[in-house]
Write a protein that holds these residues in place. Sequence first.
Motif, short mmCIF file in Angstrom:
data_model
loop_
_atom_site.label_atom_id
_atom_site.label_comp_id
_atom_site.label_asym_id
_atom_site.label_seq_id
_atom_site.Cartn_x
_atom_site.Cartn_y
_atom_site.Cartn_z
N LYS A 1 0.62 -1.72 0.64
CA LYS A 1 0.15 -0.14 0.49
C LYS A 1 1.29 0.90 -0.27
O LYS A 1 0.39 2.61 -0.46
CB LYS A 1 -0.95 0.13 1.61
N LEU A 2 2.22 0.94 1.07
CA LEU A 2 2.43 2.75 0.91
C LEU A 2 3.50 2.59 -0.52
O LEU A 2 3.32 3.48 -1.29
CB LEU A 2 4.21 1.84 2.08
N SER A 3 3.95 1.52 -0.93
CA SER A 3 4.58 1.89 -2.49
C SER A 3 3.59 2.07 -3.46
O SER A 3 4.48 3.09 -4.16
CB SER A 3 5.22 -0.15 -2.78
N ILE A 4 2.47 1.58 -4.04
CA ILE A 4 1.62 2.40 -4.55
C ILE A 4 0.77 3.80 -4.22
O ILE A 4 0.50 3.99 -4.64
CB ILE A 4 -0.25 0.95 -4.49
N LEU B 1 3.01 6.07 -2.53
CA LEU B 1 3.94 7.06 -2.69
C LEU B 1 4.55 7.60 -4.03
O LEU B 1 5.25 7.91 -4.50
CB LEU B 1 5.50 6.75 -1.34
N ASN B 2 4.23 6.25 -4.72
CA ASN B 2 4.88 6.22 -6.07
C ASN B 2 4.03 5.81 -7.17
O ASN B 2 4.17 6.35 -8.52
CB ASN B 2 5.56 4.98 -6.54
N ASP B 3 2.16 7.06 -6.88
CA ASP B 3 1.89 7.19 -7.62
C ASP B 3 1.31 5.58 -9.04
O ASP B 3 0.91 5.56 -9.25
CB ASP B 3 2.29 7.59 -8.62
N GLY B 4 1.66 4.42 -7.64
CA GLY B 4 1.40 3.44 -8.76
C GLY B 4 2.26 2.68 -9.47
O GLY B 4 1.98 1.28 -9.82
N LYS B 5 3.52 2.89 -9.44
CA LYS B 5 4.53 2.73 -10.32
C LYS B 5 4.81 1.52 -8.79
O LYS B 5 4.86 1.88 -7.51
CB LYS B 5 6.12 3.71 -10.35
N SER B 6 6.27 1.42 -9.18
CA SER B 6 7.28 -0.02 -7.89
C SER B 6 7.99 0.64 -7.61
O SER B 6 8.81 0.27 -6.74
CB SER B 6 7.15 -1.73 -8.72
N TYR B 7 8.74 1.80 -8.51
CA TYR B 7 9.76 2.89 -7.09
C TYR B 7 9.59 3.72 -8.31
O TYR B 7 8.90 4.69 -8.76
CB TYR B 7 11.05 1.93 -8.15
N MET B 8 9.96 4.78 -7.15
CA MET B 8 9.96 6.48 -7.17
C MET B 8 10.72 6.54 -8.56
O MET B 8 11.96 6.53 -8.38
CB MET B 8 9.99 6.58 -5.86
N ASP B 9 10.63 7.40 -9.00
CA ASP B 9 11.11 8.87 -9.79
C ASP B 9 11.56 10.12 -9.73
O ASP B 9 10.08 10.96 -9.10
CB ASP B 9 11.03 8.22 -11.46
N GLU C 1 -8.28 22.24 -2.39
CA GLU C 1 -7.20 22.59 -3.88
C GLU C 1 -7.32 21.93 -4.76
O GLU C 1 -7.09 21.57 -6.16
CB GLU C 1 -6.12 23.63 -3.08
N MET C 2 -7.32 20.78 -4.29
CA MET C 2 -6.78 19.74 -5.08
C MET C 2 -7.41 18.50 -5.59
O MET C 2 -7.83 17.62 -5.67
CB MET C 2 -5.79 18.22 -4.24
N ASN C 3 -8.64 18.99 -4.89
CA ASN C 3 -10.33 18.13 -5.33
C ASN C 3 -10.54 16.52 -5.11
O ASN C 3 -10.71 15.87 -5.60
CB ASN C 3 -10.83 18.03 -6.66
N GLY C 4 -10.13 16.16 -3.66
CA GLY C 4 -10.18 14.67 -3.13
C GLY C 4 -8.84 14.48 -2.55
O GLY C 4 -7.71 15.15 -2.83
N THR C 5 -8.46 12.73 -2.21
CA THR C 5 -7.92 13.03 -1.55
C THR C 5 -6.83 11.90 -2.91
O THR C 5 -5.35 10.82 -2.03
CB THR C 5 -7.70 12.03 -0.90
N GLU C 6 -6.73 12.46 -3.91
CA GLU C 6 -6.06 11.00 -4.81
C GLU C 6 -4.43 11.56 -4.54
O GLU C 6 -4.01 9.92 -5.11
CB GLU C 6 -6.45 11.55 -6.63
N TYR C 7 -4.07 12.82 -4.90
CA TYR C 7 -2.48 12.81 -4.61
C TYR C 7 -2.56 13.27 -2.81
O TYR C 7 -1.30 13.72 -2.90
CB TYR C 7 -1.90 13.55 -5.54
N ILE C 8 -2.79 12.49 -1.97
CA ILE C 8 -2.72 12.96 -0.61
C ILE C 8 -2.73 11.62 0.05
O ILE C 8 -3.07 11.10 0.10
CB ILE C 8 -4.13 13.39 -0.07
#
Length: 1555
Positions: free
Chosen positions: A384-387, A389-397, A551-558
């Motif tokens: 869950k943490l990976s998904i 924090l990484n916007d669904g990717k397996s690693y950060m970029d 401002e972000m219209n929801g929790t999508e990126y929170i």
Amino acid sequence: MDYRTLPVNKWDENHVQHWLESTGIKKEYVEKLYAEEVTGPALMELDDSFLKGIGMKGGQIHMLIRKRNELLQLQQRAKHSSSKTSDRTDAQIDPVKPRNSPTQKASSGDSCGPVDKTRRDNTAATSGKKQKRSSKSQLESTDEVLELSNCRPFRSQNTDFKYVKDRVLAPESGVNGLITPCHEYKSFATAAELNKNQLQSKFACEVIRFASACMNIRTNGTIHFGVMDSVEDTGWKHGQISGIKVKEREYYIDALDYIEKCFCENVQEIARKCIHPPVFVEVISKDSQEQRFVVEVDIEPTSSLVKNRFFEVYLPKYNEGSQKVTLTKDRALYQRLGAKSEPVKHNDLATFIQGLQDRDAQREKAELSCTEVYTEIPQNLGRKLSILLNDGKSYMDDSLRYILVTNRCEKDDLNYISFLMHLNIFCVFDFDEDSNVSGLYSKYKEHHATRSYFLQDFSNESKTGNPPSQKHLCLFDQTSWIFCNGRSDFLGDEKPCDENTWIRTKKKYLKKAITRICDEILPKRSFIVLFLLLSPVQKPLVDTFQEFYTEMNGTEYIVCIAESRENYGKWANLAQASCSIETLEQCSIVGMKLSHIDATIQTMLPSTAQPRHLPVSTRGLCTLPSLEEEKLFSLEILCVDQCDDIKLDLLTEREIQEIEQNFYRGRKIIWENFWLTDKRCCGEIIEREACKDASKLLDDILRGSGLNYSVAKLKIFHHPGSGGSTIARQVLWKRRKDLRCAVIKSSYSPATVCEHALAFRDYEEKEISHCLPVLLLIEDYDEDYLEELRNELMDAVATRKINSPRPYFILMCCRRSNDPERLCKASPLDTVAVTHKLTDSEKSLFRTKLEKLKQKDVKPEFILTFVLMCEEFNETYVRDFVGHILQDIDRSSRDTCLMRYVALLNFYVPNSYFSLSHCEAFLGLGVYTERKSRAYDFKSHLSEQARMIFIELRESTTYISSVQIIHCLVAKEILHQLSGNEPQSQLAMTLLQEKTLFENRFGQEEFIKFIRDLFIRRDKRSRGDNTDTLFSPFIEHVCKAEDCEKAIAVLKAAYELIGKDPFFAQQLARLHYNNEKFKDAEYWAGVAKFHLPNDSYILDTEGQVYRKWFSFTVDKMTQEDTPESIIQKIEIALKAMKCFRAAQQAAKAERDSMNNAGYFGEVEVGCRLLRFLSTVHVFRRSPEGEYSELVKYLITDYIPKDIEKTWGRLHSRLKGLRQNLYNALEWISEDLSYFQTDKNHEKEEEKDVKEEQIYNPRKWLKRQSEVYAKFFISTSLTESSVPESQLIRRMNIYKSGGGSITNILSFLTDKKENRSAEKLEKILSFYTENPLRDRLEDNDLINYILCHITLACLAPGSAKLLPVQTLRELSVRFFKGKRLFPASAHFLLTLLYWPDEALDKEPNADKDEILNSALQTLKRFYDIKMKDVPTRKKRIYTHFFLGKGYGLGKIVHKTKIDKLISGSLDERRMKWLHGTVWNIARIRDILKRVSGWTKDRNLFIRGHVKEFPILPLHRDSVPPGNENVTFYLGFSFNGLVAFNIEVENNPTVSRIQGI
């Protein structure tokens, strides 16, 4: 009937049409669906295939299906949460329809007496109305269904638990397994306002009745006060939370004392234990600060207490008459029937009591079963943490940035926050006032450079007035640390405060800061807000969540991370005012140890934490920590081991291929491309011939040319798309191990870059005199910026007082140009040209590479830039290729329209783009904000053709995405091929009408700038363009391909739509006068002037309107011209001159520019007016060919009879014409004396169509002076009064080519020296024979002395020459006079009074005084003249050098030196620039080396007695320390200048040679 009042399955096609219009679906599709008779039931069944069948595009289909599903969900939820009674169901379906009056409860025993009835009536009538007003919007539409809320957990005393106002609890419930509590709701709104006795009796009545019922049934239960029952509360929904005002909590607690009065004595103690004290649950609301509570009483009849007992009760009621509380006459036995508490009927009592034993057994069994421990299956929090924090990717970029919101970090937790050091953190909202001392900030700044702010500073920083490109720049290079509640260690006035004070004083700044980030700085989907709850939560932290949520219209990126469930619980309970608990849990990681989080995140990092390294002078390496690198934020540093920290195993084959393909599609090359090539994961990158040339030039610079320049330049000019930027980076990549290499971020000031470049060079070096040279790449720069940076670096190096055999810095300047070969030819020794033309060997390399890419199944369409480069951007090939791609494109689609808009900007505006945010807004993609679209991809919503043509770019520092056409030539073809019959002016007009683009707030300033450039920015050869244009290339195209009217119309539209910009009005004025529409031109010049009344350029444009108008009317003049038309023409000319004089005054006040156009304009018009006046019959030419009448009229009081009255209002102005012209000519002459301006006088063979006054102003001045003089010469006036005769003499001098400094000095550039000498002798003959006796006017004396100096340079033996001593005596007036003399007078003093071996054999301090005064005055005049203009425009021209003679013979003009330098003009200029002129023996033979000394990097020379500071031509040529030096001495309008400074090794020999 309104569609909102009907269920969907009852809608007809009209209802569907109205609903579709409300969703924002394009009108054409609404009409198609209406034509297809889509009714409500049909809408419910719509699918993709049907919608595609009627021609809908993907984006519109996606939006329609989503909106339809939302609609159906809303109606389903409305049914689900409606009441069990048909009354409530009706109310939810048709909320506007009045409900039936509330029905009375079935049994009179259920009543709490008269008060109960009164309360109901009051609640329905009064409270209902009042509450309805406050929550009116809740029930206006079935679309607005209230959100469900959970009840407080049974027996929970958690004070952090909150209810949210106007949410709805599940309906009242009956018995459900005995342990699960049943629920009953009471509004209590009116009763809460009653006095103590009334309130307590009512509260006790409801609690005791409910408690009796629960205890008799043996079920747990909770009764809630402050929650609506829609049966009782008209206008509210069943279960809706309203809360009540609680005056005194004791009233409710003490009300339970009625237990002893209402229960039988033997069960009173049991009742006390079963009925728990009231719990006060706070009701929160985003819109109100009023404190309300839901008061809840839990009933828990445990089997050990209630076994074998039943509970009969009296109920208290308040008697209005006696104002006392009485009890009901009889006890009643209550039970739970469904969701109600009803009395057991008399006939059923025996049966009910007999059933107690069974109920006791059931209770015991239920209690036993609930004590069994259920093992909770732990969540996979790591995944869950990976998904999250990484916007669904397996690693950060690096494409995602993080905004951290946190509170106090305890000392133990500081050991486990290493993961934060590796996140790309944009800013931190820190609520820990001790963070800098002992908290997170103290740890973070050990690893990263930061900028600390307080809330008000950060939110107001956008008001600093910086240009858009720089406004937010620093925020991307260093983490902004925002102390949200003061700083305990801060010495200023920013201390922590309590919650209430914070809300009152600081919350507004928090809102501004968050709005600024979300609206102006970071685009949606480019950042994640991370809440890190490390200690107990307070309200301000929750306010921060709510602002981001809005401002972000929801929790999508929170994302929220909390190790403590307790901290999370308080935060979530407060945050639920904005968002449901369930939604919060989806985006939260709760209960995972911080140490585990730290370790988990570090495994996701795309790169290892290994340090980066730089080369050092000892051929070893040094470490470059992130903290040090971030301090140098204006440089993108290239390390020795660049990219080696990337975990190669994390990159999939597809990702590697995408990195390679992006480059060949047209994106700028990145370091990963080179690194992957070195690792043999990608194919070789082609090295063009120009790359080898650049490397050779770099090697030459590093070997040193003997010039010892501290800052060298290597220029790369390239055709767009030809690989110039790639070549520059290839050079950097190759040299990264033996030079320190970096890319300059030119959005920072030269001073900042200079500071960082010096620190970069010195970093970790022991001996700064032996540091490695620094190779700095600067791209697409402005010439002024480059020159200022170079001067900053040279001055900074000069203060180091050390010499190095190699340059300190090498500026590799890479810039686009449409004519790189011309620029290379102008400066061949340090310039490389990169063109689309390939050599034979390059063609072979490109063909081979293309074949290899095709073998990898890469379609040519998706590496289009590379394919076109292979074909050398052949026009026919580009046309055919683009035509093939655009085949079958849907010309009416939205993305095709976008393609045309982008093409329009990209073709006409260099480096323009559309931000991704603008593209999304235009295509209607901004509605995608729910979590399922997190892996959202802009490209997937484009047509196949658009995907081939567009390239998505990311700004290297901010990572903000933008869209361009892959190449400007492709953009040109798209414009041509997609336009059809529509002219480009119409396309631009349509673009201007696109409100979506102009109102999109993100990236708005940049977008407006590109639109302005489209209409205003002219091409200039100096910027690398092919030609110099009068208007923007777009406007010129419209004028040429369409007509002038279309150009005017589109400019007018732009003026209106882009905030009535005065510069658009200025362009309209110019466009009109160039097309001979002078009345309109006058109007638009007036409009521009109205907006900017003191702008010299706009005032000049107004003058140009009248100048062109005057020229036009004069050129069109016929014999039939009337006296009135002649007067009109003169009026226009005089208006023009007046405007030009206003421009001159405005220019003087402008500090950042040197606009001299007003002076040139006045002279142009004045001379043309003189020519026109000479044609008027009154001023006919005399038989001798003179204009005696005109001269007499202009310079005396004489007025011809014919025009005395008719020209009445003109006389005074025309008689001032001569003086005005003289003043302007003198100013121009003085101005030209400062600068090197005759830059093209040897290149006239090129025959370029240029304005002479710009490109050869000396020649222009000479010609205009002759015209001016021609009309003021008259032999008839020569014998008249002294003033007139002096004037005529002066005019004769002007006519002969003298009269001003610049004119006199221009004789020195004449290739025929004898002719020039003769002209000068003729000019001198006009002056008095004895100037010591016959006093000359000041200006005449200046010109007289300069004529001697000039003549001495051309013909040293001329009989007309006076001795230097005489000239000194004449010029002493300039020193002794009390009035102000021009700079040229003081310039002459420096030439005449410089020590002369023949004249100045004895030291004379008085002569030094003259010299000192002259030099100081020159410096003062220079500073006034230069203002704050860029350094490049301050190039002072050195007119004369000190030669090896005496008297006038010691003065050598620069042209004499120029004639001794061989080669073309460009080669000679390069020799001056690099100092090789001083190696030419013939030059050394005529110039005298003088001695001086240095002190603290300043240069001095001795005059007669006194020492004088002297300017070095190059600051870095001054040797460090205190040294004796020799140099050549130059004379300029900025004082004395030293050339070719050398340390004096053998003073005696040197001085003898200098004699």
